[in-house]
Scaffold this active site. Sequence first.
Site, mmCIF file in Angstrom:
data_model
loop_
_atom_site.group_PDB
_atom_site.id
_atom_site.type_symbol
_atom_site.label_atom_id
_atom_site.label_comp_id
_atom_site.label_asym_id
_atom_site.label_seq_id
_atom_site.Cartn_x
_atom_site.Cartn_y
_atom_site.Cartn_z
ATOM 1 N N ARG A 1 0.794 -1.221 0.000
ATOM 2 C CA ARG A 1 0.000 0.000 0.000
ATOM 3 C C ARG A 1 0.831 1.279 0.000
ATOM 4 O O ARG A 1 0.544 2.200 -0.754
ATOM 5 C CB ARG A 1 -0.943 0.007 1.217
ATOM 6 N N HIS B 1 -8.447 -3.730 -6.836
ATOM 7 C CA HIS B 1 -8.102 -3.057 -5.578
ATOM 8 C C HIS B 1 -9.296 -3.113 -4.626
ATOM 9 O O HIS B 1 -10.151 -2.215 -4.622
ATOM 10 C CB HIS B 1 -7.719 -1.605 -5.855
ATOM 11 N N TYR C 1 -19.460 13.226 -10.955
ATOM 12 C CA TYR C 1 -19.473 14.443 -11.770
ATOM 13 C C TYR C 1 -18.234 14.585 -12.656
ATOM 14 O O TYR C 1 -18.281 15.253 -13.680
ATOM 15 C CB TYR C 1 -19.572 15.686 -10.885
#
Length: 854
Positions: free
Chosen positions: A42, A88, A132
């Site tokens: 990570r 993921h 958006y």
Amino acid sequence: MSSDVPDVDPSDVRAAQVTNARIEDEMEQSYIDYAMSVIAGRALPDVRDGLKPVHRRILYAMHEAGVTSNSAHRKSSSIVGETMGDYHPHGDSAIYDTLARMAQDFSMRYPLVDGQGNFGSVDGDPPAAMRYTEARMAPIAEELLADIERDTVDFTANYDDRLEEPEVLPSAVPHLLVNGSSGIAVGMSTNVPPHNLGEVIDATVELIEDPDATVEDLMEHVKGPDFPTGANIVGRNAVHKAYKTGRGRIRVRAEFEVDEEEGRIVISELPFQQNKSRLVERIAEDVNEGAIEGIRDLRDESDRDGIRVVVELKRDAMAEVVKNQLLESHLERTFGVINLALVDGSPQVLDLKETLEHYVEHRREVVRRRSEHELDEREDRAHILEGRLKALENVDSVVETIQDSEDRDAARAALEGEYDFSEAQAEHIVRMQLGSLTSMETQEIESEYEDVTARIERLETILADPDELDSVIIEELEEMKAEYDDERRTSFIEDTGSVTHEDLIPEEECIVVMSEDDYIKRMPLETFRAQNRGGKGIIGADLKEGDRVSSVFAANSHDYLLVFTNHGQIYRLKTYEIPEMSRTARGKSAVNLLDLDDGEEIEAVVNTDDLDDDEFLTMVTRDGYIKRTAVDEFGNIRSTGIRAIRLEDGDELVDVEVTDGGTDIVIGSRDGMAIRFDEGDVRPMGRTARGVIGIDLREGDRVAGVAAVDAARHDWVLTVTENGYGKRSDLSEYRPQSRNGMGLVDIKTGDRNGSVVAIEAVTYGDHLIAMSADGQIMRTRVEEISTVSRNTMGVIVMDLEPDDEVASVDIVPETAYAAGGESEATDVESADVESADVESADVEAPDIGREDGE
């Protein structure tokens, strides 16, 4: 029916499956497993492609979905969903935050994502919701994935074993250095700054061509970090250290312009990762709290074209001081370089050369595997083309054989047996169309076969010769440079040292006051406007009961001062270290600044900024001794002070003057006597010497002060008495004598005048600062004090209250206040008749040298 099998207790079966373990060992191993999962899975980038798993998975998901730089933009929520579902398995917000950051041109030196919509701002505004915004890969991101289908990297199963994902990307550019990386793992962190792509590629090529190149050699190409927000790196030493050791602290300073004519500071570039909106807020907070002075307005005029923060200054503000105050707290940040990355799955801190070496090895592996993969494809194609060419040579019989066969399998077997075709060749021939038997097709096949065989030879050469393989890498790197290189954004500026406390103090003329109880403070000189002589002055210190002023002197706030005490000790002090306080303040205890003994008081102050190595400090004592000591004897002054002169029991140091070996000395006594003699009459002595007799004092008399007079620089000798009277007398009134004489009468003392407090050499434009024991300060021009002969009473200089007396005086040269543009106006009227105060027939005519209107 009974059974021979004995009954088994279920609890015994469960007990046999239990393994005893120490909880400390289990916790240790579990924590190590967790830590390594965070480190490798990570938080830390791989040195080969410079990416963390989440970045790599997002780009690979976009690649698999066909969201390339040539495609239409795709909803960010779609990209996040595919990344999360296939590769993921973490929160969508973490994936979207990473995607958004890769689209921010103020976070990434070379953004990997081409975003459409609101992806946040340098003000710290968050991106719009993922439903958006839209995104697609940037062209440079495709270079990280180039040739990934050609067996260039290893793949591993995804989290649910449905798909495969790459362990690392081929990365056609040294991405770890180009875009940098930051992250916090368990017990370690990484913070790699971004760099200019062209510089990094030049260094990589240098390393490939010269494996023995040192870090210093590579730094000829990589000048330093190149941040997306520009700004300036202060000095190069920290950069060199970071490149050599993998760690360093780099000072990054905002780009700004100080416009003194307009009275403003304009900020146009900020240090990397600095929040502009928060910066403006913090500056405003400091202005409101008084931490920063001199700012009257603050505006953020930034737009799409760039950053522009305008700091408007007050009319009387010192731009340099405001600039330094902003630098200390707001416009300069430290970037801590930690070049930590995963090397073969293990975290390592790497220097510049090691980082590039690992990348070069990765590219060699990628190009080798790609070449092997292509060679296999080319050899297979050449084998097919050879079969086609052989079939074309025997076209009639081949066609006849196929026609005579019952089916394709029989035709394929017949071709393999009759013409010695391989299975692949025979399969290809039976599937050929009749149109491929034309002469035009034959020429194309022959041309293709020549190209394929030439490419095979080239690939074999690359795989057989390491130098040829390196040449391919260099050629591809040069292509990347030609495509994506741009100019540096971050510049270097000279390291003039960190902003010191002194840089934050306005340079101004000050009045320093000290009392007998060791209270000390400083006040701006402009606090005390010039008055006509005979005024009362204004309050300069609110003393506690029983305390009295012991000394007053003028100095610049940035001056280094040599402070002499009556015990013959000398201290070194910076004026701004003395606390600045108001007129009505008592002051702070001097024990925090000077290590004074009981009964020790400041008697003289010398400004070191005015000293030259060939000058002398000339000291006089209460009992009339004088000593000259070279300035260089006082080079190292301890915080506890050092001895300046040896004193006999009961004697005290009274005054100190700076002399150059060619001046005359005038020593004045408390009873009004004065002697003038050549400085050369006193030989230079060491610090521990007592000195020689300068004036032969009458019984009960003692020295009041000393003046160093030079006819080229001074016009008069000024004498001030404790009852507030004084006079100016021409230098010619004091004829030179030999030292150790009684001297001449300088001024009449007695009940009216009181004893002499000070004697000074003055000239036109000088100002007299007089302070009474009760804390009144008066400032007047020396021209206000009448010029009279020696042996006179003088005129009233300062109007004192009953039981008050002049405690100390100092002279401020004209340059000290004229440079600041201070008004010469006076604000206290005095008596018009000076002759009433003069009891001598030697009164001179008014000075013709006085300025008009005086």
